[in-house]
Design an enzyme around this catalytic site. Structure first.
Site, PDB file in Angstrom:
ATOM      1  NE  ARG A 256      25.108 -34.536  -1.546  1.00 28.00           N
ATOM      2  CZ  ARG A 256      26.245 -34.854  -1.309  1.00 28.00           C
ATOM      3  NH1 ARG A 256      27.114 -35.686  -2.088  1.00 28.00           N
ATOM      4  NH2 ARG A 256      26.421 -33.988   0.146  1.00 28.00           N
TER       5      ARG A 256
ATOM      6  CE  LYS B 134      22.512 -28.977  -6.335  1.00 25.41           C
ATOM      7  NZ  LYS B 134      23.110 -28.814  -7.501  1.00 25.41           N
TER       8      LYS B 134
END
Ligand code: 26Q
Length: 841
Positions: free
Chosen positions: A556, A561
């Site tokens: 995602r 991230k």
């Protein structure tokens, strides 16, 4: 001589399959080969397989009734199963027979498998983990039921238009779903709204009952989950909302036809669509309705199954263990209490003991913005009786806390299920912690952080209650199904035991000096890369050399991230080439994939940044094809099957302390990719297993992140002092990736320069230096291949079989219950139908 009967038998089986295909095509689909579409063939073959699974399913149910074992119930708002046909063929050991029968019928099994659209009933990691655990539960012969929601529209389909993400609705049910079996007789009723009232029983006992304002029916659809080469077939029970009666006749008869239909539509809205945001709590009423709907149906179902085998609920927890997949099903705490106290009339304290021994809670995130906190007003209007129960439980609980920690008001406030800051809210993490027998994190580091920070109070008060169960992934889907070339090579070298005992892969270690094996290993990877190159050539007309390093980040899109850190590296390389036109670098293909939550502004800009950089870099002749960047649209499980086997380098670059575990990291390593990563989530354990010399580590540690944050982090300092970083940021700001538009990426640049909440700038230089080491090492083919083999060889720990065994031991206290084959197949004389015995007999 002995092979002849085997051959004969196989021939017979193949003929039976061919006949079954034809039968299903003709009778179920009602077509002949003249009119059949690919979808008809897919359905006919899938029904043929499902029929062959049914007899194992029947035997599994018989065994449950006969042996009466403890059953694990996995409650999850998401199950991201991925396509079923290929996986079921492999688990049932029927792939070769079906391929042969299809081929003799003039069909190509691979084309048919590829036709299946996956059910996108999940956002990402958490939903996929649930699916891996169901596979392992069945493969380990543990009686289990997955309880979830049958969303009519799952995760949206992502298209890239002009470089931006565009969301399209997902119509997964339209082609027909051969894997589900509707069970209308097992329907449950679920109430919403209304009020609670006091009444007195005939014996004069004071009781409370809930009078809901509306009632909705939950209809289960069962999806069989076969274990790998065992007789066990568990099932995933997905609930679908229906209006209570097909029309409200009172309205209908008074002439309000449309009013009646409207109620029906409103009821069915509950399971209409999956919320596509992960790790971002939004507080929408419909979402709470979904959660309660799932929980109430599932608990009622479990109680019904229990009362089918026993005559009271005192020992419920000895026969049922319910795992709460994050706080999404945490209303199970007050709902199980309500069912026991109000409906089945058990004593409050007895009910509380049963509840606390039945439920366990898995935490999947440390992000504060992901914590579910429902406003009391909303919660009370939808679930008035549940709010009362929560308040009473909380009252008793706070007394206990007060007793244990007198005069510690702030602690009381932190542990209370009711968050008193206005507007007051129900704190679902605390609710789950209070009602669960165990709490677990999903990787060692994550669990440590739960114990020391997020849930420190709970750890203090209940030492030992917080356990660790490191995540795992199923080697069936993520190796045997998706990487047949590697599977063949490994099985030829060490036999096939590794598929159910992943530690067996260690045997590959002794082959790291075997030159023909090394060559074969590299060839497998290269062939997988060629397949992928062909795919992107045909869909985007990008040409890539399969010898380039395939550097992949699929997950995602989220700032924590740090997909944009990866982009900073790409632009760094691009700037180097532009500065020195003769520069030779290790050629790389950078692959990205992932969806952004539709309302997540920054995530959507990051996608636009990736596609904009790709557009410029891919066609700049100065680059001389040394860099290519590709964004795969609509990353999902099916695309995962192609991506993990082709990767050389896996990007796991979240800020330390942010990724609870990660599971993609495991899938890449199993398939022989090397990892560049931070000390975050399960990366820490992966690095320990594969050996630090076989892992590319960079970045701040959690402690360093905390210290830097405490001391005051100023990203601008890094910008001013690092020339390369400054050049990269200025290049983005210059508009060269946006045909001169300097505004487009200003939100990203401003965020990085002035806040940089995930500290990309602090990790930038180490990341670049580490990537340079990766590039140098890739040039040494021999060494790289050895490291690749060692990564696969040392992945045993990350099989979901190990994780599930850990849960069995540390949480559920449950054992396998192998299925005896009582019914081998339906006998010709139909002995299933014994004449019913009458009462007198
Ligand atoms: C919550 C409320 C309302 C709407 C949606 C949600 C929601 C939905 C999905 C909140 C969170 C999720 C998903 C979270 C998730 O996937 N977490 C990941 O779980 C993996 C399995 O444990 C870990 O490996 C990942 O590190 C973690 O990010």
């Amino acid at each position: 001589m002995s092979t002849v009967p085997g051959k004969e038998q196989r021939k017979k089986r193949i003929n039976q399959l061919k006949r079954a295909f034809a039968y299903n095509l003709f009778y179920r689909q009602g077509v002949t080969t003249r009119t059949a579409t690919l979808n008809d063939y897919y359905l006919a073959i899938s029904y043929t397989l499902r029929d062959r699974m049914q007899h194992l399913f029947v035997n599994s149910v018989e065994t449950l009734l006969e042996k009466d074992p403890k059953i694990v119930c996995y409650l999850s708002a998401e199950f991201l199963t991925g396509p079923h046909l290929h996986n079921n063929l492999v688990n049932l050991g029927l792939y070769d027979d079906f391929a042969q029968a299809a081929s003799e019928s003039g069909l190509d099994l691979k084309t048919i498998i590829n036709h299946e659209e996956e059910p996108g009933l999940g956002n990402g990691g958490l939903g996929r983990l649930a699916a891996c655990y169901l596979d392992s539960l069945s493969s380990l012969e543990i009686p289990a039921i997955g309880y979830g929601i049958r969303y009519e529209y799952g995760m949206f389909d992502q298209e890239i238009v002009n470089g931006w993400q565009k969301e399209l609705s997902d119509h997964w049910l339209h082609p027909g779903n051969p894997w589900e079996i509707k069970k209308p007789v097992m329907a449950c009723e679920v109430g919403f709204g209304g009020h609670s009232e006091v009444y007195h029983t005939e014996k004069g006992i004071r009781r409370i009952r809930w009078r809901p304002a509306r009632v909705i029916t939950g209809v289960p659809y069962d999806v069989p989950v076969p274990g790998y080469k065992v007789n066990t077939v568990n099932y995933l029970r997905l609930w679908s909302a229906q209006s209570h009666s097909s029309f409200d006749f009172a309205d209908f008869n008074t002439g309000d036809y449309y009013g009646a239909v409207e109620d029906k539509i409103k009821a069915e809205t509950i399971t209409k669509v999956l919320y596509p945001n992960n790790e971002q709590f939004q507080g929408k009423k419909l979402r709470l309705e979904q959660q309660f709907f799932l929980v109430s149906c599932s608990l009622q179902d479990m109680i019904r199954l229990h009362l089918f085998r026993h005559d009271n609920l005192f020992n419920f927890h000895e026969y049922f263990q319910a795992q709460l997949n994050d706080t999404h099903p945490a209303v199970a705490v007050p709902e199980l209490m309500r069912l026991l106290v109000d409906v089945h009339l058990y004593d409050w304290d007895v009910s509380w003991e049963i509840t606390k021994k039945t439920l366990s809670y898995t935490n999947h995130t440390l992000l504060p913005e992901a914590m579910e906190k429902w406003s009391m007003e909303l919660f009370g209007s939808l679930l008035p009786r549940h709010l009362e129960i929560i308040l009473e439980l909380n009252c008793h609980f706070l007394d206990e806390v007060r007793m244990r920690y007198p005069d510690d008001d702030t602690r009381l406030r932190r542990m209370s299920v009711i968050d008193e800051t206005e507007p007051r809210s129900v704190h679902m993490v605390n609710l789950a912690c209070m009602g669960a027998k165990t709490i677990n994190g999903v990787a060692a580091m994550h669990t440590d952080l739960l114990r020391s920070h997020t849930l420190a109070d709970w750890n203090d008060m209940y030492p030992g209650k917080i356990r660790n169960v490191t995540n795992g992934v199923t080697p069936r889907r993520w190796m045997a199904v998706s990487n047949p070339r590697l599977t063949r090579l490994i099985t030829e070298a060490i036999g096939e035991k590794w598929i159910t005992d992943l530690d067996e892969l260690r045997k590959l270690e002794k082959l790291t000096d075997d030159v023909p094996f090394l060559d074969a290993w590299r060839e497998v990877k290269e062939e997988n890369k060629q397949d992928f190159s062909a795919l992107i050539k045909c869909c985007d007309n990008i040409h890539v050399d399969y010898r380039a390093m395939f550097d992949v980040q699929v997950k995602r899109i989220h700032e924590y991230k740090r997909q944009h850190l990866n982009i900073l590296h790409i632009i760094t390389l691009y700037a180097r080439i532009k500065a020195d036109p003769n520069l030779e670098i290790t050629p790389r293909l950078f692959v990205f994939g992932g969806k952004a939550a539709p309302s997540y502004f920054m995530a959507k800009r990051i996608i636009k940044l990736i596609t904009s950089v790709a557009r410029v870099v891919n066609k700049d002749p100065a680059v001389r094809d040394q860099l290519k960047v590709f964004f795969i649209p609509n990353y999902n499980v099916k695309i995962g099957h192609i991506v993990y086997p082709m990767a050389n380098l896996s990007e796991q670059i979240s800020q330390a302390g942010m990724e609870a575990s990660g599971t993609g990291n495991m899938k890449f390593s199993m398939n022989g990719a090397l990892t560049i990563g931070t000390l975050d989530g399960a990366n820490v354990e992966i690095r320990k297993e594969v050996g630090e010399e076989n892992f590319f580590l960079f970045g701040l540690t959690v402690e360093e992140v905390m210290e830097l944050r405490r001391a005051g982090y100023t990203p601008l300092d890094y910008y001013h002092h690092n020339e390369s970083l400054r050049a990269v940021i200025d290049l983005i700001g210059s508009g060269i990736f946006t045909s001169g538009d300097r505004e487009l990426f200003k939100p990203i640049i401003d965020s990085l320069l002035h806040e940089d909440p995930y500290m990309l700038f602090a990790d930038y230089q180490e990341y670049i230096d580490c990537q340079d080491r990766v590039s140098r090492l890739y040039a040494d083919k021999h060494r790289w291949t050895r490291m690749s083999i060692l990564n696969t060889a040392r992945m045993g720990k990350f099989s979901s079989d190990r994780s599930v065994k850990d849960y069995c031991r540390k949480v559920w206290d449950v054992q396998p219950c192998p299925v005896k084959l009582k019914w081998n197949e339906l006998p010709d004389d139909g002995v299933l139908f014994h004449p019913r015995k009458t009462e007198e007999e």
